[in-house]
Design an enzyme around this catalytic site. Sequence first.
Site, PDB file in Angstrom:
ATOM      1  N   GLY A  17       0.878  -1.149   0.043  1.00 57.08           N
ATOM      2  CA  GLY A  17      -0.166   0.181  -0.238  1.00 57.08           C
ATOM      3  C   GLY A  17       0.855   1.280  -0.166  1.00 57.08           C
ATOM      4  N   SER A  18       2.015   1.051  -0.611  1.00 54.33           N
ATOM      5  CA  SER A  18       2.787   2.464  -0.473  1.00 54.33           C
ATOM      6  C   SER A  18       2.175   3.364  -1.509  1.00 54.33           C
ATOM      7  CB  SER A  18       4.115   2.125  -0.922  1.00 54.33           C
ATOM      8  OG  SER A  18       4.520   1.795  -2.223  1.00 54.33           O
ATOM      9  N   ASN A  19       1.360   2.967  -2.475  1.00 52.77           N
ATOM     10  CA  ASN A  19       1.015   4.036  -3.483  1.00 52.77           C
ATOM     11  C   ASN A  19      -0.331   4.673  -2.892  1.00 52.77           C
ATOM     12  OD1 ASN A  19       1.916   4.140  -6.561  1.00 52.77           O
ATOM     13  ND2 ASN A  19       2.241   2.100  -5.881  1.00 52.77           N
ATOM     14  N   ASN A 112      -5.544   1.710 -12.975  1.00 50.51           N
ATOM     15  CA  ASN A 112      -4.381   1.024 -12.394  1.00 50.51           C
ATOM     16  C   ASN A 112      -3.279   1.514 -12.737  1.00 50.51           C
ATOM     17  OD1 ASN A 112      -3.411  -1.532 -11.499  1.00 50.51           O
ATOM     18  ND2 ASN A 112      -2.819  -2.233 -13.547  1.00 50.51           N
ATOM     19  N   HIS A 114       0.897   0.400 -13.266  1.00 50.57           N
ATOM     20  CA  HIS A 114       1.565  -0.716 -13.499  1.00 50.57           C
ATOM     21  C   HIS A 114       3.060  -0.361 -13.432  1.00 50.57           C
ATOM     22  CE1 HIS A 114       2.334  -5.019 -15.194  1.00 50.57           C
ATOM     23  NE2 HIS A 114       3.242  -4.269 -15.930  1.00 50.57           N
ATOM     24  N   SER A 141       3.121   3.008 -15.454  1.00 52.74           N
ATOM     25  CA  SER A 141       2.274   3.496 -16.345  1.00 52.74           C
ATOM     26  C   SER A 141       0.835   3.463 -15.581  1.00 52.74           C
ATOM     27  CB  SER A 141       2.169   2.473 -17.601  1.00 52.74           C
ATOM     28  OG  SER A 141       3.271   2.301 -18.280  1.00 52.74           O
ATOM     29  N   ASP A 150      -3.520  -5.254 -18.323  1.00 53.25           N
ATOM     30  CA  ASP A 150      -2.427  -4.102 -18.306  1.00 53.25           C
ATOM     31  C   ASP A 150      -2.184  -3.617 -19.545  1.00 53.25           C
ATOM     32  OD1 ASP A 150      -1.633  -4.990 -15.752  1.00 53.25           O
ATOM     33  OD2 ASP A 150      -0.323  -6.523 -16.100  1.00 53.25           O
ATOM     34  N   GLU A 179       6.040   6.041  -9.045  1.00 52.05           N
ATOM     35  CA  GLU A 179       4.673   5.753  -8.825  1.00 52.05           C
ATOM     36  C   GLU A 179       4.131   6.731  -7.997  1.00 52.05           C
ATOM     37  OE1 GLU A 179       4.090   1.498  -7.800  1.00 52.05           O
ATOM     38  OE2 GLU A 179       4.667   1.102  -9.745  1.00 52.05           O
TER      39      GLU A 179
HETATM   40  C1  GRF Z   1       3.331  -1.189  -7.622  1.00 53.89           C
HETATM   41  O1  GRF Z   1       4.431  -1.702  -8.013  1.00 53.89           O
HETATM   42  C2  GRF Z   1       2.081  -0.964  -8.740  1.00 53.89           C
HETATM   43  O2  GRF Z   1       2.787  -0.589  -9.792  1.00 53.89           O
HETATM   44  C3  GRF Z   1       1.841  -2.668  -8.942  1.00 53.89           C
HETATM   45  O3  GRF Z   1       1.666  -3.196  -7.835  1.00 53.89           O
HETATM   46  C4  GRF Z   1       2.552  -2.629  -6.832  1.00 53.89           C
HETATM   47  C5  GRF Z   1       1.752  -2.188  -5.595  1.00 53.89           C
HETATM   48  O4  GRF Z   1       2.846  -1.573  -4.538  1.00 53.89           O
HETATM   49  N1  GRF Z   1       0.382  -2.756  -9.683  1.00 53.89           N
HETATM   50  P1  GRF Z   1       2.232  -0.998  -3.381  1.00 53.89           P
HETATM   51  O5  GRF Z   1       1.373  -2.110  -2.743  1.00 53.89           O
HETATM   52  O6  GRF Z   1       1.455   0.217  -3.464  1.00 53.89           O
HETATM   53  O7  GRF Z   1       3.597  -0.383  -2.282  1.00 53.89           O
END
Ligand code: GRF
Length: 220
Positions: A17-19, A112, A114, A141, A150, A179
């Site tokens: 969940g870093s994003n 999404n 990727h 992306s 994807d 990201e």
């Molecule tokens: C990321 O690299 C994203 O591109 C892919 O899954 C990973 C998720 O990372 N779809 P996080 O859980 O957000 O750290």
Amino acid sequence: MKPLDLFPVVVLISGNGSNLQAIIDAINANSLPITIKAVISNNPNAQGLRRAQQAGIPSIILEKAGFDNHAQYDQALIKQIASFSPNLIILAGFMHVLGKHFLAAFENKIVNIHPSLLPLYPGLNTHQQALDDGVFEHGCSIHFVNEHVDAGPLIAQAVIKVKNDDTVDTLKARVHQAEHFLYPTVLKWFSTARITIEQDIVQLDEVTLPKNGLKFNLTN
Ligand code: GRF
């Protein structure tokens, strides 16, 4: 009085969940006017669930194990998500291929991220593939999600340089940084109604984007 919900979204995760965290941080810094109505995980042990809890965002665990088949799981997911009436569904490391009923229920409302410069390296192990191919550039992306895994219409890409001594871990770490820049940036476009899609043509401010989306060069 409760403030109005700005651009409601639901985030789907399966892991770290870093994003999600980057999105939460941008919201808290007042630079991303959206409201995360819920975080849903198909993995009860996802670290992202703790991130949601810490941010005071409702978090829901919906495991596939409790359902007879893929379609039934997707139906439960549709019901759960629909209850929040989101403007956008944000996939952030959600390890589940969404079926056609789900896609139809939320047409052009799912994005999404990727970890590759699509159309290069759809699927898993993208960093290893980039190293094996000896590419000079790699990145991430953001795309609309459709029935092709994807391969939905691209919105944006962030490009980084591959270094001679990169390993999967160092490359992955820098792609993650990219990201964390790219997702909040693109989500802001959505929240301010700058992105539209019609018949797979994506526009930003009514200008059609290039086939691979808007490119951010982070190579310097
Ligand atoms: C990321 O690299 C994203 O591109 C892919 O899954 C990973 C998720 O990372 N779809 P996080 O859980 O957000 O750290």
